[in-house]
Scaffold this motif. Structure first.
Motif, PDB file in Angstrom:
ATOM      1  N   LYS A 380      16.898 -50.700 -22.737  1.00 26.79           N
ATOM      2  CA  LYS A 380      16.750 -50.145 -21.394  1.00 26.79           C
ATOM      3  C   LYS A 380      16.234 -48.709 -21.454  1.00 26.79           C
ATOM      4  O   LYS A 380      15.376 -48.299 -20.656  1.00 26.79           O
ATOM      5  CB  LYS A 380      18.099 -50.193 -20.682  1.00 26.79           C
ATOM      6  CG  LYS A 380      18.107 -49.623 -19.270  1.00 26.79           C
ATOM      7  CD  LYS A 380      19.508 -49.699 -18.668  1.00 26.79           C
ATOM      8  CE  LYS A 380      19.560 -49.046 -17.293  1.00 26.79           C
ATOM      9  NZ  LYS A 380      20.943 -49.080 -16.727  1.00 26.79           N
ATOM     10  N   GLY A 381      16.715 -47.970 -22.420  1.00 24.48           N
ATOM     11  CA  GLY A 381      16.315 -46.576 -22.539  1.00 24.48           C
ATOM     12  C   GLY A 381      14.880 -46.373 -22.974  1.00 24.48           C
ATOM     13  O   GLY A 381      14.293 -45.309 -22.716  1.00 24.48           O
ATOM     14  N   ARG A 382      14.302 -47.373 -23.646  1.00 24.12           N
ATOM     15  CA  ARG A 382      12.912 -47.228 -24.096  1.00 24.12           C
ATOM     16  C   ARG A 382      11.965 -46.946 -22.935  1.00 24.12           C
ATOM     17  O   ARG A 382      10.960 -46.244 -23.088  1.00 24.12           O
ATOM     18  CB  ARG A 382      12.458 -48.494 -24.829  1.00 24.12           C
ATOM     19  CG  ARG A 382      13.017 -48.606 -26.228  1.00 24.12           C
ATOM     20  CD  ARG A 382      13.103 -50.064 -26.675  1.00 24.12           C
ATOM     21  NE  ARG A 382      11.792 -50.683 -26.843  1.00 24.12           N
ATOM     22  CZ  ARG A 382      11.610 -51.976 -27.114  1.00 24.12           C
ATOM     23  NH1 ARG A 382      12.659 -52.776 -27.233  1.00 24.12           N
ATOM     24  NH2 ARG A 382      10.405 -52.464 -27.263  1.00 24.12           N
ATOM     25  N   LEU A 383      12.291 -47.491 -21.756  1.00 26.65           N
ATOM     26  CA  LEU A 383      11.433 -47.282 -20.587  1.00 26.65           C
ATOM     27  C   LEU A 383      11.492 -45.852 -20.071  1.00 26.65           C
ATOM     28  O   LEU A 383      10.602 -45.411 -19.340  1.00 26.65           O
ATOM     29  CB  LEU A 383      11.840 -48.236 -19.458  1.00 26.65           C
ATOM     30  CG  LEU A 383      11.675 -49.729 -19.738  1.00 26.65           C
ATOM     31  CD1 LEU A 383      12.355 -50.544 -18.657  1.00 26.65           C
ATOM     32  CD2 LEU A 383      10.195 -50.075 -19.825  1.00 26.65           C
ATOM     33  N   LEU A 384      12.536 -45.115 -20.454  1.00 25.32           N
ATOM     34  CA  LEU A 384      12.773 -43.778 -19.904  1.00 25.32           C
ATOM     35  C   LEU A 384      12.877 -42.724 -20.994  1.00 25.32           C
ATOM     36  O   LEU A 384      13.446 -41.653 -20.793  1.00 25.32           O
ATOM     37  CB  LEU A 384      14.077 -43.790 -19.083  1.00 25.32           C
ATOM     38  CG  LEU A 384      14.133 -44.780 -17.921  1.00 25.32           C
ATOM     39  CD1 LEU A 384      15.556 -44.920 -17.407  1.00 25.32           C
ATOM     40  CD2 LEU A 384      13.200 -44.347 -16.801  1.00 25.32           C
ATOM     41  N   ILE A 385      12.317 -43.021 -22.170  1.00 24.10           N
ATOM     42  CA  ILE A 385      12.566 -42.187 -23.339  1.00 24.10           C
ATOM     43  C   ILE A 385      12.141 -40.735 -23.132  1.00 24.10           C
ATOM     44  O   ILE A 385      12.847 -39.812 -23.539  1.00 24.10           O
ATOM     45  CB  ILE A 385      11.903 -42.793 -24.600  1.00 24.10           C
ATOM     46  CG1 ILE A 385      12.284 -41.999 -25.839  1.00 24.10           C
ATOM     47  CG2 ILE A 385      10.408 -42.911 -24.424  1.00 24.10           C
ATOM     48  CD1 ILE A 385      13.754 -41.969 -26.146  1.00 24.10           C
ATOM     49  N   ASP A 386      11.004 -40.509 -22.507  1.00 20.78           N
ATOM     50  CA  ASP A 386      10.547 -39.119 -22.346  1.00 20.78           C
ATOM     51  C   ASP A 386      11.524 -38.317 -21.496  1.00 20.78           C
ATOM     52  O   ASP A 386      11.849 -37.162 -21.811  1.00 20.78           O
ATOM     53  CB  ASP A 386       9.147 -39.086 -21.723  1.00 20.78           C
ATOM     54  CG  ASP A 386       8.083 -39.607 -22.664  1.00 20.78           C
ATOM     55  OD1 ASP A 386       8.335 -39.641 -23.889  1.00 20.78           O
ATOM     56  OD2 ASP A 386       7.005 -39.995 -22.187  1.00 20.78           O
ATOM     57  N   GLY A 387      12.006 -38.919 -20.415  1.00 23.44           N
ATOM     58  CA  GLY A 387      12.960 -38.233 -19.563  1.00 23.44           C
ATOM     59  C   GLY A 387      14.295 -37.998 -20.251  1.00 23.44           C
ATOM     60  O   GLY A 387      14.921 -36.953 -20.060  1.00 23.44           O
ATOM     61  N   ILE A 388      14.738 -38.957 -21.064  1.00 22.45           N
ATOM     62  CA  ILE A 388      15.987 -38.807 -21.805  1.00 22.45           C
ATOM     63  C   ILE A 388      15.898 -37.624 -22.756  1.00 22.45           C
ATOM     64  O   ILE A 388      16.800 -36.775 -22.821  1.00 22.45           O
ATOM     65  CB  ILE A 388      16.311 -40.097 -22.579  1.00 22.45           C
ATOM     66  CG1 ILE A 388      16.608 -41.242 -21.617  1.00 22.45           C
ATOM     67  CG2 ILE A 388      17.486 -39.878 -23.527  1.00 22.45           C
ATOM     68  CD1 ILE A 388      16.659 -42.604 -22.289  1.00 22.45           C
ATOM     69  N   ILE A 389      14.803 -37.555 -23.500  1.00 25.36           N
ATOM     70  CA  ILE A 389      14.638 -36.466 -24.465  1.00 25.36           C
ATOM     71  C   ILE A 389      14.589 -35.117 -23.755  1.00 25.36           C
ATOM     72  O   ILE A 389      15.236 -34.143 -24.167  1.00 25.36           O
ATOM     73  CB  ILE A 389      13.373 -36.700 -25.314  1.00 25.36           C
ATOM     74  CG1 ILE A 389      13.568 -37.923 -26.217  1.00 25.36           C
ATOM     75  CG2 ILE A 389      13.030 -35.466 -26.138  1.00 25.36           C
ATOM     76  CD1 ILE A 389      12.310 -38.409 -26.895  1.00 25.36           C
ATOM     77  N   THR A 390      13.838 -35.057 -22.662  1.00 31.24           N
ATOM     78  CA  THR A 390      13.743 -33.811 -21.896  1.00 31.24           C
ATOM     79  C   THR A 390      15.118 -33.378 -21.402  1.00 31.24           C
ATOM     80  O   THR A 390      15.489 -32.198 -21.493  1.00 31.24           O
ATOM     81  CB  THR A 390      12.791 -33.999 -20.703  1.00 31.24           C
ATOM     82  OG1 THR A 390      11.484 -34.323 -21.190  1.00 31.24           O
ATOM     83  CG2 THR A 390      12.718 -32.729 -19.862  1.00 31.24           C
ATOM     84  N   ASP A 391      15.894 -34.340 -20.894  1.00 32.76           N
ATOM     85  CA  ASP A 391      17.217 -34.014 -20.372  1.00 32.76           C
ATOM     86  C   ASP A 391      18.162 -33.542 -21.478  1.00 32.76           C
ATOM     87  O   ASP A 391      18.913 -32.579 -21.298  1.00 32.76           O
ATOM     88  CB  ASP A 391      17.800 -35.242 -19.676  1.00 32.76           C
ATOM     89  CG  ASP A 391      19.139 -34.961 -19.030  1.00 32.76           C
ATOM     90  OD1 ASP A 391      19.148 -34.301 -17.975  1.00 32.76           O
ATOM     91  OD2 ASP A 391      20.175 -35.371 -19.593  1.00 32.76           O
ATOM     92  N   LEU A 392      18.122 -34.219 -22.646  1.00 32.44           N
ATOM     93  CA  LEU A 392      18.989 -33.812 -23.748  1.00 32.44           C
ATOM     94  C   LEU A 392      18.695 -32.389 -24.201  1.00 32.44           C
ATOM     95  O   LEU A 392      19.605 -31.579 -24.410  1.00 32.44           O
ATOM     96  CB  LEU A 392      18.831 -34.775 -24.926  1.00 32.44           C
ATOM     97  CG  LEU A 392      19.486 -36.140 -24.796  1.00 32.44           C
ATOM     98  CD1 LEU A 392      19.101 -37.015 -25.984  1.00 32.44           C
ATOM     99  CD2 LEU A 392      21.013 -36.002 -24.723  1.00 32.44           C
ATOM    100  N   LEU A 393      17.430 -32.073 -24.341  1.00 32.07           N
ATOM    101  CA  LEU A 393      17.069 -30.742 -24.802  1.00 32.07           C
ATOM    102  C   LEU A 393      17.392 -29.684 -23.754  1.00 32.07           C
ATOM    103  O   LEU A 393      17.812 -28.571 -24.075  1.00 32.07           O
ATOM    104  CB  LEU A 393      15.581 -30.703 -25.176  1.00 32.07           C
ATOM    105  CG  LEU A 393      15.229 -31.542 -26.423  1.00 32.07           C
ATOM    106  CD1 LEU A 393      13.723 -31.686 -26.564  1.00 32.07           C
ATOM    107  CD2 LEU A 393      15.822 -30.913 -27.673  1.00 32.07           C
ATOM    108  N   ALA A 394      17.207 -30.032 -22.476  1.00 29.15           N
ATOM    109  CA  ALA A 394      17.535 -29.088 -21.399  1.00 29.15           C
ATOM    110  C   ALA A 394      19.044 -28.827 -21.359  1.00 29.15           C
ATOM    111  O   ALA A 394      19.486 -27.696 -21.121  1.00 29.15           O
ATOM    112  CB  ALA A 394      17.053 -29.624 -20.062  1.00 29.15           C
ATOM    113  N   SER A 395      19.848 -29.876 -21.589  1.00 26.94           N
ATOM    114  CA  SER A 395      21.308 -29.690 -21.554  1.00 26.94           C
ATOM    115  C   SER A 395      21.774 -28.866 -22.737  1.00 26.94           C
ATOM    116  O   SER A 395      22.786 -28.172 -22.658  1.00 26.94           O
ATOM    117  CB  SER A 395      22.022 -31.040 -21.497  1.00 26.94           C
ATOM    118  OG  SER A 395      21.803 -31.808 -22.674  1.00 26.94           O
ATOM    119  N   GLU A 396      21.051 -28.917 -23.881  1.00 26.95           N
ATOM    120  CA  GLU A 396      21.381 -28.030 -25.005  1.00 26.95           C
ATOM    121  C   GLU A 396      21.139 -26.579 -24.615  1.00 26.95           C
ATOM    122  O   GLU A 396      21.957 -25.695 -24.899  1.00 26.95           O
ATOM    123  CB  GLU A 396      20.532 -28.383 -26.221  1.00 26.95           C
ATOM    124  CG  GLU A 396      20.917 -29.667 -26.903  1.00 26.95           C
ATOM    125  CD  GLU A 396      20.142 -29.885 -28.197  1.00 26.95           C
ATOM    126  OE1 GLU A 396      20.509 -30.784 -28.954  1.00 26.95           O
ATOM    127  OE2 GLU A 396      19.184 -29.128 -28.465  1.00 26.95           O
TER     128      GLU A 396
END
Length: 399
Positions: A380-396
């Motif tokens: 499921k996450g493969r469809l949203l991978i770019d947004g997931i990565i952006t969010d993880l780095l922003a939360s760091e």
């Protein structure tokens, strides 16, 4: 930049800035690669923003380019580089050089940097500039893998992309490469082209699956500023690509490939067992490589540098005995961490849990990430991978 007469500094020569993220828990990719950029194309595709040139734009003399490239490889060898575990010739259209021109490049690498036994040696090829004799010549020169630009099996879609080959030529070329003796063959697909339909994608997949290839790359169309396609969309001549359409097409592609013996190992790449592209894995797992040719990028010991783009400037600098480097960047701990996450989470294997400081649990609860010793994206996450990565780095950064 002045010529480099000394080896590039090891990462231990100059200490990095204090890291803002944990160091990797395991050694990074220890293979070494060589990338060769061939900047010539017979014509320019409407979506392409690569560093390529047609005969109307620059002198596309292959002899001048090959002479300059050999000089760069000679200078590169003075940097005390390891022998290559992978070689990838891309472009542009490398097949315009013919099998013997590409063989000359391979010989130059062997005589300078060196190539390890059992290395993966790939060249991209445009189906229209290939033939059975071409593939036989590649094998004779030592190539082990060929990547063919298919993009689509639909004539209208190819027309929108400004591709010159006919729909059946790419699959015919794949069969010719297999008949010549290639065990590793890739077909590139592009999905989400304006005017493309789901049936166009299904027809392309049917054509791909009817070939003996062991690798498929499928990329969503990115409309880059400055391209002919971007201008057409801005004028209203073509519809703008739609994110929901991208998701639907990706699911079509993934489902068809994964039901027919291909496994995804990077979000946009599928392979049969043993067919993974070792050279691209080197990029995605933090390896070192030397990039030769106009506009090529290199990463050596936490230093990244880019060659000048124009072929005439490239040749002139090398004729003067200078490496044709336009700019250099030292890769700080922050940059390396960003790239570890950005690239590593696109891989099926994911990354060690200790690498990620962002809000992983939120994405685990939403079924987008799986967490254990490693953090990896779910189907499921493969469809949203770019947004997931952006969010993880922003939360760091927010911590």
């Amino acid at each position: 930049m002045a010529a480099m007469t000394q080896p590039l500094r090891s990462s231990t020569d100059t200490p990095l800035a204090e890291p803002s993220a944990p160091e990797p828990e395991a050694p990074k990719h220890d293979a070494f690669g060589v990338y060769i950029h061939v900047p010539f194309c017979a014509s320019r595709c409407g979506y392409c923003d690569f560093n390529t040139y047609t005969p109307t734009e620059v002198d596309t003399s292959h002899a001048t380019y090959l002479d300059a490239l050999e000089k760069e490889l000679e200078l590169a060898a003075t940097q005390k580089l390891p022998k290559a575990d992978t070689v990838f010739i891309g472009g542009g259209t490398p097949s315009l050089l013919g099998a013997d021109g590409l063989g000359r490049i391979l010989t130059a690498i062997k005589n300078t940097i060196g190539i390890n036994p059992n290395a993966e040696i790939t060249t991209e090829s445009n189906p229209e500039s290939t033939s059975p004799e071409y593939f036989e010549g590649l094998l004779r020169h030592g190539f082990t893998r060929v990547s063919l630009g298919m993009q689509s099996a639909s004539t209208p879609v190819l027309r929108v992309l400004d591709r010159r080959h006919t729909p059946g030529r790419a699959t015919q070329a794949a069969r010719e490469a297999h008949a010549a003796g290639f065990a590793h063959i890739n077909l590139d697909m592009i999905y989400g082209t304006p005017t493309e339909t789901d049936d166009d994608v299904r027809a392309t997949l049917d054509a791909v699956l009817d070939t003996p290839v062991d690798h498929v790359s499928a990329y969503s169309l990115i409309v880059e500023d400055g391209t002919a396609m971007a201008r057409k969309i801005r004028r209203g001549e073509l519809p703008e690509p739609d994110e929901d359409t991208y998701a639907t097409r990706y699911e079509l592609i993934a489902d068809a490939l994964e039901k027919n013996g291909f496994d995804w190992y990077e979000v946009s790449n599928w392979a049969k067992p043993g067919g993974e592209c070792r050279h691209n894995l080197l990029y995605w797992t933090g390896g070192n490589w030397w990039g030769a040719g106009p506009g090529a990028h290199s990463t050596i010991n936490h230093t990244r540098f880019r060659n000048v783009k124009r072929p005439e400037r490239y040749a002139a600098m090398l004729a003067g005995g200078t490496l044709p480097i336009a700019e250099t960047e030292e890769l700080t701990a922050d940059i390396l961490h960003f790239e570890d996450i950005m690239l590593g989470l696109r891989l099926k294997q994911g990354v060690p849990s200790g690498w990620v400081n962002g809000d992983v649990d939120k994405h685990v609860r939403n079924g987008l990430l799986a967490k254990g010793e490693r953090i990896a994206v779910t189907d499921k996450g493969r469809l949203l991978i770019d947004g997931i990565i952006t969010d993880l780095l922003a939360s760091e950064d927010a911590e």
